[in-house]
Design an enzyme around this catalytic site. Sequence first.
Site, PDB file in Angstrom:
ATOM      1  N   GLU A 179       0.826  -1.217   0.000  1.00  0.00           N
ATOM      2  CA  GLU A 179       0.000   0.000   0.000  1.00  0.00           C
ATOM      3  C   GLU A 179       0.854   1.258   0.000  1.00  0.00           C
ATOM      4  O   GLU A 179       0.833   2.057   0.949  1.00  0.00           O
ATOM      5  CB  GLU A 179      -0.943   0.006   1.209  1.00  0.00           C
ATOM      6  CG  GLU A 179      -1.927  -1.133   1.154  1.00  0.00           C
ATOM      7  CD  GLU A 179      -3.052  -1.054   2.177  1.00  0.00           C
ATOM      8  OE1 GLU A 179      -4.101  -1.648   1.936  1.00  0.00           O
ATOM      9  OE2 GLU A 179      -2.890  -0.395   3.212  1.00  0.00           O
ATOM     10  N   GLU A 370      -5.487  -8.299  -1.252  1.00  0.00           N
ATOM     11  CA  GLU A 370      -6.216  -8.154   0.014  1.00  0.00           C
ATOM     12  C   GLU A 370      -7.669  -7.854  -0.282  1.00  0.00           C
ATOM     13  O   GLU A 370      -7.972  -6.988  -1.113  1.00  0.00           O
ATOM     14  CB  GLU A 370      -5.672  -6.992   0.862  1.00  0.00           C
ATOM     15  CG  GLU A 370      -4.340  -7.239   1.502  1.00  0.00           C
ATOM     16  CD  GLU A 370      -3.893  -6.089   2.401  1.00  0.00           C
ATOM     17  OE1 GLU A 370      -4.761  -5.383   2.954  1.00  0.00           O
ATOM     18  OE2 GLU A 370      -2.679  -5.889   2.520  1.00  0.00           O
TER      19      GLU A 370
HETATM   20  P1  P53 Z   1      -7.184  -3.280   9.336  1.00  0.00           P
HETATM   21  C1  P53 Z   1      -6.755   1.263   5.926  1.00  0.00           C
HETATM   22  C2  P53 Z   1      -7.433   1.277   4.715  1.00  0.00           C
HETATM   23  C3  P53 Z   1      -7.177   0.331   3.747  1.00  0.00           C
HETATM   24  C4  P53 Z   1      -6.212  -0.654   3.983  1.00  0.00           C
HETATM   25  O1  P53 Z   1      -6.892  -3.155   7.790  1.00  0.00           O
HETATM   26  C5  P53 Z   1      -5.527  -0.662   5.173  1.00  0.00           C
HETATM   27  C6  P53 Z   1      -5.785   0.268   6.146  1.00  0.00           C
HETATM   28  C7  P53 Z   1      -5.078   0.238   7.459  1.00  0.00           C
HETATM   29  O2  P53 Z   1      -6.010   0.178   8.490  1.00  0.00           O
HETATM   30  O3  P53 Z   1      -4.541  -1.543   5.426  1.00  0.00           O
HETATM   31  C8  P53 Z   1      -4.477  -2.800   4.793  1.00  0.00           C
HETATM   32  O4  P53 Z   1      -6.215  -4.272   9.870  1.00  0.00           O
HETATM   33  C9  P53 Z   1      -3.130  -3.358   5.151  1.00  0.00           C
HETATM   34  C10 P53 Z   1      -3.178  -4.480   6.146  1.00  0.00           C
HETATM   35  C11 P53 Z   1      -4.365  -4.314   7.049  1.00  0.00           C
HETATM   36  C12 P53 Z   1      -5.623  -4.428   6.206  1.00  0.00           C
HETATM   37  O5  P53 Z   1      -5.626  -3.470   5.168  1.00  0.00           O
HETATM   38  O6  P53 Z   1      -6.999  -1.926   9.879  1.00  0.00           O
HETATM   39  O7  P53 Z   1      -2.336  -3.710   4.054  1.00  0.00           O
HETATM   40  O8  P53 Z   1      -1.958  -4.527   6.828  1.00  0.00           O
HETATM   41  O9  P53 Z   1      -4.402  -5.204   8.116  1.00  0.00           O
HETATM   42  C13 P53 Z   1      -6.901  -4.297   6.982  1.00  0.00           C
HETATM   43  O10 P53 Z   1      -8.587  -3.770   9.450  1.00  0.00           O
END
Ligand code: P53
Length: 477
Positions: A179, A370
């Site tokens: 990201e 993801e």
């Molecule tokens: P969490 C914010 C918005 C989009 C992706 O996020 C993000 C985030 C960070 O909060 O991060 C990605 O754990 C990232 C992962 C993360 C996952 O999304 O906040 O690449 O490390 O865990 C989900 O729910």
Amino acid sequence: MGFKKDFLWGGATAANQCEGAIDVDGRGLANVDVVPLGKDRLPIITGKMKHLAFDEEHFYPAKVGIDFYHRYKEDIALFAEMGFKTFRLSIAWSRIFPNGDETTPNEEGLKFYEEMFKECKKYGIEPLVTITHFDCPIHLIKEYGGWRNKKMVEFYQNLVTAIAKRYKGLVKYWLTFNEINMILHAPFMGAGIVFEEGENEEEVKYQAAHHELVASAEATRILHEVDPENKVGCMMAAGDYYAYECKPEDVFESMKENRHNLSLIDIQARGYYPNYLLKEFEQKGLNIEITEEDKKVLKAHTVDFISFSYYASRVARAEKEELTAGNIFESVKNPHLEASEWGWQIDPLGFRITLNTLWDRYQKPLFVVENGLGAVDTPDENGYVADDYRIDYMARHIEAMRDAVEKDGVELWGYTSWGCIDLVSAGTGEMKKRYGFIYVDRDNEGNGTLARSKKKSFYWYKNVIATNGEDVAMPEI
Ligand code: P53
């Protein structure tokens, strides 16, 4: 029709959110270790509050994570049971170079991932490796200021050279920075940036981003040189911005937001700064140092594919109004969509739209690395989690992804759902915000046995993979 025969189904993790064992086998301290659970987390990850060490008053979830460091064999066996074709993980930089600026790598760190890749290969699982997933050795932050310093490019190249050589033949798919656009929202987590009083924060962020872009291009060069079979991708937090209303001002705002979000991968994919971004620097008076040599490197080593996370679509509006709660990415509420318990707006069609946007813009293969639903899971008296809400979210997203491939002709290499085993949330530091097919017995405060158990979605995803994404209904179990 549908997904190609060798479509890479799997799941995704990141070192700092699952490994734990932060002081084992010579590993050095990293930024991601010292971000605590609780109200100080946001000011810390956004670089507003300086916090580079542990203290007594906070709880640090990364210290133990889900103890993946000691349990990865058991976990990979479960992934194999679901039929994973690929497993996305990240390398903790400070296991390979504990301080970041050494010249020789730490053998124990190299060995750990080598064993893990061999464990994957045993089951025919292809590792998908994120070189940097938000982590940066603390020493590089204290000594050099993190990615604001151009010397980071050199240290990163040392890391890439060491792992490219050591894992040649074991790893083929690589992502340079997780990201990369997150640096604009959470610069401490993304790039080890802590702001100093009175400095131009935007200038610092874009200068650090520039260094990451050059480092990413150098990594692409190194990986291609070491093994021409290597495929290198960029990675962004995606999710198209819609115009709140069809009035031109809102449409213009959404165009700007989309560009802002895509600007860094524009450079990784095309090899040069887009005019709109250079104009923005000019108009805001941002002085970003970009050398002729940097431009050559960016041009010569663009990525082979585009990877991204997708959780939600977003909304842009000329007049800023009600924003969705407590997130790194703030967005206007979309009155047509439901949101998750954490306010992330659920939008499967938005996923298809985003896939099309990226394919149309770059004409390079895509990889969804993801996607998933962060939710509270409550095990029943037998410890079983019937996570129908997660199955529903994922089924609708996989259908939308299939439409993008089958009906729109998007070229897509694979799909790894986020947090295929429950792990620590990056945004909040909670364990409670779970994404997994595998439940991990651990709570926000660190109580629990860390035992693993299969949720309902485990059996569901196994069937999705077995049918190559054709059947997304819940099978009889
Ligand atoms: P969490 C914010 C918005 C989009 C992706 O996020 C993000 C985030 C960070 O909060 O991060 C990605 O754990 C990232 C992962 C993360 C996952 O999304 O906040 O690449 O490390 O865990 C989900 O729910």
